[in-house]
Motif scaffolding. Sequence first.
Motif, PDB file in Angstrom:
ATOM      1  N   SER A  20      30.876  41.018  43.022  1.00 23.55           N
ATOM      2  CA  SER A  20      30.362  39.700  41.912  1.00 23.55           C
ATOM      3  C   SER A  20      31.073  38.531  42.430  1.00 23.55           C
ATOM      4  CB  SER A  20      30.699  40.570  40.259  1.00 23.55           C
ATOM      5  OG  SER A  20      29.913  41.786  40.860  1.00 23.55           O
ATOM      6  N   ASP A  44      27.076  39.113  36.254  1.00 23.52           N
ATOM      7  CA  ASP A  44      27.582  40.344  34.635  1.00 23.52           C
ATOM      8  C   ASP A  44      27.614  39.659  33.614  1.00 23.52           C
ATOM      9  OD1 ASP A  44      27.721  41.824  37.313  1.00 23.52           O
ATOM     10  OD2 ASP A  44      29.559  42.076  36.775  1.00 23.52           O
ATOM     11  N   THR A  55      29.199  45.795  37.892  1.00 20.78           N
ATOM     12  CA  THR A  55      27.987  45.640  36.942  1.00 20.78           C
ATOM     13  C   THR A  55      27.124  47.163  37.168  1.00 20.78           C
ATOM     14  OG1 THR A  55      28.340  44.294  38.986  1.00 20.78           O
ATOM     15  CG2 THR A  55      26.275  44.609  38.477  1.00 20.78           C
TER      16      THR A  55
HETATM   17 MG    MG Z   1      30.486  43.467  39.692  1.00 21.29          MG
END
Ligand code: MG
Length: 596
Positions: A20, A44, A55
């Motif tokens: 992420s 997210d 996530t």
């Molecule tokens: Mg993530």
Amino acid sequence: TPPSQIRNFCIIAHIDHGKSTLADRMLQITGVVSDRDMRAQYLDRMDIERERGITIKSQAVRMPWQDDTETFALNMIDTPGHVDFTYEVSRSLAACEGAILLVDAAQGIEAQTLANLYLALENDLHIIPVLNKIDLPAADPDKFAKELADLIGGRPEDVLRVSGKTGVGVEELLDRIVRDIPAPTGDADAPARAMIFDSVYDSYRGVVTYVRMIDGSLSPRERIQMMSTRANHELLEIGVSSPEPIPSDGLGVGEVGYLITGVKDVRQSKVGDTVTTSRGGATKALPGYTDPKPMVYSGLYPIDGSDYSELREALDKLKLSDASLVYEPETSVALGFGFRCGFLGLLHLEIITERLTREFDLDLITTAPSVIYEVTTDTGEKVTVTNPSEYPDGRVASVAEPMVKAAILLPKDYVGTVMELCQSRRGSLLGMEYFSEERVELRYNMPLGEIVFDFFDQLKSKTQGYASLDYEPSGQQDADLVKVDVLLQGDKVDAFSAIVHRDKAYAYGTLMAERLRKLIPRQNFEVPIQAAIGARIIARETIRALRKDVLAKCYGGDISRKRKLLEKQKEGKKRMKMVGRVEVPQEAFIAALSGE
Ligand code: MG
Ligand code: GDP
């Protein structure tokens, strides 16, 4: 955009290795999110995702990137890394031509690095190996570049080194994506075929369906057909996420984008289905995905019985955005009306119950998770049991339980401890392999039922957090299982029944009887607590009767103290459930089931 200028890729990694964060940097460096709007884990969106830093849903984003001569459209799909959501990963992979295999340069290869790599290879994706977090003092990129190169069969110097945090190496990585990942191929003149790789429910826009165009094209206002159901819808909007939705005048070969039809339920827009046009559409659907199957069941009961219909509505709402959640009404003598729910795994269970509590303000009791047992009765009948109270007591010829192939990666110093743990969980060793001098992979065949009860926590605590786990279903196997019941004054308390291995029945029975003796207050009469297999008692505890003079003691004494006592009792009454003649406080159920 012509296919030659499109690159579709995903980032695959073990949880926490930085997908992420790397995605954040890419959004920023390609300019689709301004520095001012940037926040960590931009993609997210769910509260739970942000708080837990994990996530859950996949995300697709389009970003521009330029080489010396051309501008490319990069479609990035951020995928969840946890075992429970493997099915999300696999469907995202099918929408890509390439994958960034991201590995924490201070940790090295972990169990889900491998599991996701294998999935990517099965989907014929081009793999770009990348070490992340090279800014960390503990990073050892030379060592792990070699480990990674060995794993995928490349040269250590081809392993890119980046920091998603500082942005170092990320531009180079974007160049590499353009250079190395193949452009999508497809037939632009063929009837439209788009693959659905995700569909999410949005309270304003209804269901938003994410697709990858394989052949042909789709345009706004066109009538489209879902090939599995032959249902037709008007295309109200079509566009790309960048990362906010941007309506466009259509999607062509190789493009990734979204569709909106005004449908309200994700089940109308099934992941894995093929979208075509209603007129002149395709006749052959793309190969689909298999529906994710629940692995773990648990009963959810509102603590306040009058919340039952709210619980039903909440589950209906969650189902709109999570097709993998299954549930049906269930009644329990002890807990009243509730739902039997099926989940992909324990994390999925945890997330759903947390969302019910937080987003819908429901107080719930969750019964002990159970896997799916296939029981054959003495008359040869097959019964599927997801709830111990459905177990055909006394008529059981054999029971099969679900097995998994578990892969555990750990530092070699912990091998002995972990083997002991796996053996105590009825695991049988399939193999052991050294990844490097210190890191070992252990492979076990194990009953899923043994993994769902705090195996992961045990594994983590016995290895100071250094072991990682991944598993996949590996069929059913017969086992010597029995159902243990818990009785209060001779009445079965269905919420405490459990299906366990015969060798563990005694321990389970003793534990529950002991816990309940401590949790249930004394009554006006003696209450025996028993654990039993069928008619055979295997453990017993007794709650002694209350002395009659609790209040008597207060007579003539402090009046306020007496009132307090009475009030306390009244308060307690509200939250009591009757089991036969025995009053059991709600908290006792919760505490006994959660083991607190
Ligand atoms: Mg993530
Ligand atoms: P994901 O689970 O793979 O999506 O991982 P996240 O992006 O949520 O990152 C997990 C943790 O690692 C977070 O605390 C990040 O701040 C941290 N992290 C991610 N990338 C880097 C990096 O390049 N350097 C450092 N020092 N920390 C990072």
